[in-house]
Scaffold this active site. Structure first.
Site, PDB file in Angstrom:
ATOM      1  N   HIS A  99      10.578  -5.290  -2.866  1.00 13.49           N
ATOM      2  CA  HIS A  99      11.923  -5.599  -3.343  1.00 13.49           C
ATOM      3  C   HIS A  99      11.989  -6.862  -4.189  1.00 13.49           C
ATOM      4  O   HIS A  99      13.004  -7.110  -4.840  1.00 13.49           O
ATOM      5  CB  HIS A  99      12.886  -5.720  -2.161  1.00 13.49           C
ATOM      6  CG  HIS A  99      13.124  -4.430  -1.444  1.00 13.49           C
ATOM      7  ND1 HIS A  99      13.725  -3.334  -2.035  1.00 13.49           N
ATOM      8  CD2 HIS A  99      12.834  -4.048  -0.175  1.00 13.49           C
ATOM      9  CE1 HIS A  99      13.797  -2.339  -1.168  1.00 13.49           C
ATOM     10  NE2 HIS A  99      13.261  -2.743  -0.033  1.00 13.49           N
ATOM     11  N   ARG A 102       3.302  -7.691   0.751  1.00 14.06           N
ATOM     12  CA  ARG A 102       3.909  -6.372   0.910  1.00 14.06           C
ATOM     13  C   ARG A 102       3.829  -5.627  -0.425  1.00 14.06           C
ATOM     14  O   ARG A 102       4.404  -6.060  -1.422  1.00 14.06           O
ATOM     15  CB  ARG A 102       5.362  -6.455   1.373  1.00 14.06           C
ATOM     16  CG  ARG A 102       5.976  -5.057   1.494  1.00 14.06           C
ATOM     17  CD  ARG A 102       7.200  -5.019   2.359  1.00 14.06           C
ATOM     18  NE  ARG A 102       8.385  -5.544   1.713  1.00 14.06           N
ATOM     19  CZ  ARG A 102       9.629  -5.356   2.183  1.00 14.06           C
ATOM     20  NH1 ARG A 102       9.821  -4.660   3.307  1.00 14.06           N
ATOM     21  NH2 ARG A 102      10.668  -5.890   1.568  1.00 14.06           N
ATOM     22  N   ASP A 106      -8.147  -7.262  -3.924  1.00  8.11           N
ATOM     23  CA  ASP A 106      -9.040  -7.910  -4.881  1.00  8.11           C
ATOM     24  C   ASP A 106      -8.463  -9.225  -5.389  1.00  8.11           C
ATOM     25  O   ASP A 106      -9.202 -10.138  -5.776  1.00  8.11           O
ATOM     26  CB  ASP A 106      -9.344  -6.990  -6.065  1.00  8.11           C
ATOM     27  CG  ASP A 106     -10.322  -5.876  -5.706  1.00  8.11           C
ATOM     28  OD1 ASP A 106     -10.852  -5.887  -4.577  1.00  8.11           O
ATOM     29  OD2 ASP A 106     -10.541  -4.987  -6.549  1.00  8.11           O
ATOM     30  N   ASP A 118      16.500  -0.653   7.054  1.00  5.00           N
ATOM     31  CA  ASP A 118      16.340   0.763   6.714  1.00  5.00           C
ATOM     32  C   ASP A 118      16.478   1.646   7.946  1.00  5.00           C
ATOM     33  O   ASP A 118      17.033   2.753   7.865  1.00  5.00           O
ATOM     34  CB  ASP A 118      14.988   0.993   6.045  1.00  5.00           C
ATOM     35  CG  ASP A 118      14.969   0.508   4.608  1.00  5.00           C
ATOM     36  OD1 ASP A 118      15.664   1.110   3.777  1.00  5.00           O
ATOM     37  OD2 ASP A 118      14.277  -0.476   4.321  1.00  5.00           O
TER      38      ASP A 118
END
Length: 260
Positions: free
Chosen positions: A48, A73, A87, A178
């Site tokens: 987000h 995230r 990476d 959510d």
């Protein structure tokens, strides 16, 4: 030289509570400021927040030498997104909207080198190996990657026991916003029905030997979830903290002005 130890993963395994905060500015200077605040972990939010792999990398640069552990995230559990985050130097990833054990297993595979997984070997030329200086990275990294998946739907709660049985999942983060919306209570995280499901989920996660995590914007909520056994608890969002403080300061300063 092996891959660096992941202190956050070690703390979760030892059931040492870790207090964190969300970062959604997508800016390295803001992240550097947050490293001075004493939080155990800070989320670089690629779901987000206005982040791409370059801004995530910039924030990892300022977080890595500090005591605030970076939790990246990703927007979704795609192999290539996880590969890029790892990476770039992430040791801990948080993957949203994981509803099934199959999805969770796929996330774990994406975070592990063969033969345990499918992570590409390009890290030898990347930041994560100090550009090739960590010669034993590929043979030691799997054990130091912390995989956190988010359960934030009724489907995820229904499949929670199967998700918890997936080897390589270090913790499950309950997404209260959510989850409450999916349960029919959009914007009402404190609905008794929602809190009952959250409490039961935390109990099941900890009983399975995994770390339970959650975000709350109140100290009362944090105390409740810590008492239930949650191990990694986020207690704020950087943009909300700034907005609330600035609004209060503006309001209080204007109240000093006389109407006369």
């Amino acid at each position: 030289m092996p891959a660096p130890l992941n202190p956050f993963k070690a703390a979760l395994a030892q059931k040492k509570p870790q207090i964190g905060c969300w970062m959604t500015f997508g800016d390295a200077l803001a992240a550097e400021l947050m490293t001075t605040t004493g939080f155990d972990w800070l989320v670089v939010d690629g779901e987000h927040g206005p982040n791409d792999i370059r801004s995530i990398t910039d924030q990892l640069r300022v977080l890595s030498p500090t005591s605030s552990h970076a939790v990246v995230r990703v927007p979704i559990g795609e192999d290539w997104m996880l590969k890029q985050a790892l990476d770039a130097g992430a040791q801990t990833v948080l993957v949203p909207m994981v509803d099934t054990a199959e999805q969770a297993a796929g996330v774990v595979r994406a975070c592990r080198y063969a033969p345990e997984g499918v992570r590409g070997m390009g890290g030898y030329g990347a930041r994560v190996t100090n550009f090739g200086a960590i010669e034993d990275y590929a043979t030691t990294a799997n054990a130091q990657i912390c995989v956190l998946v988010q359960a934030e739907t009724r489907a995820a709660i229904a499949n929670l026991d199967d998700i918890l049985a997936v080897e390589g999942v270090d913790g499950v983060f309950i997404g209260p916003a959510d989850l409450s919306a999916d349960m029919g209570y959009p914007g009402d995280l404190t609905a008794p029905e929602v809190q009952t499901v959250i409490a039961d989920a935390i109990t099941r996660i900890t009983a399975a030997g995994k770390a339970a995590g959650i975000l709350t914007l109140s100290l009362e909520g944090a105390k409740t979830y810590l008492d239930l056994g949650a191990t990694f608890v986020a207690v704020g969002i950087d943009t909300v903290l700034l907005a609330n403080t600035a609004r209060a300061l503006s309001r209080d300063a204007k109240s000093l002005i006389s109407d006369d």
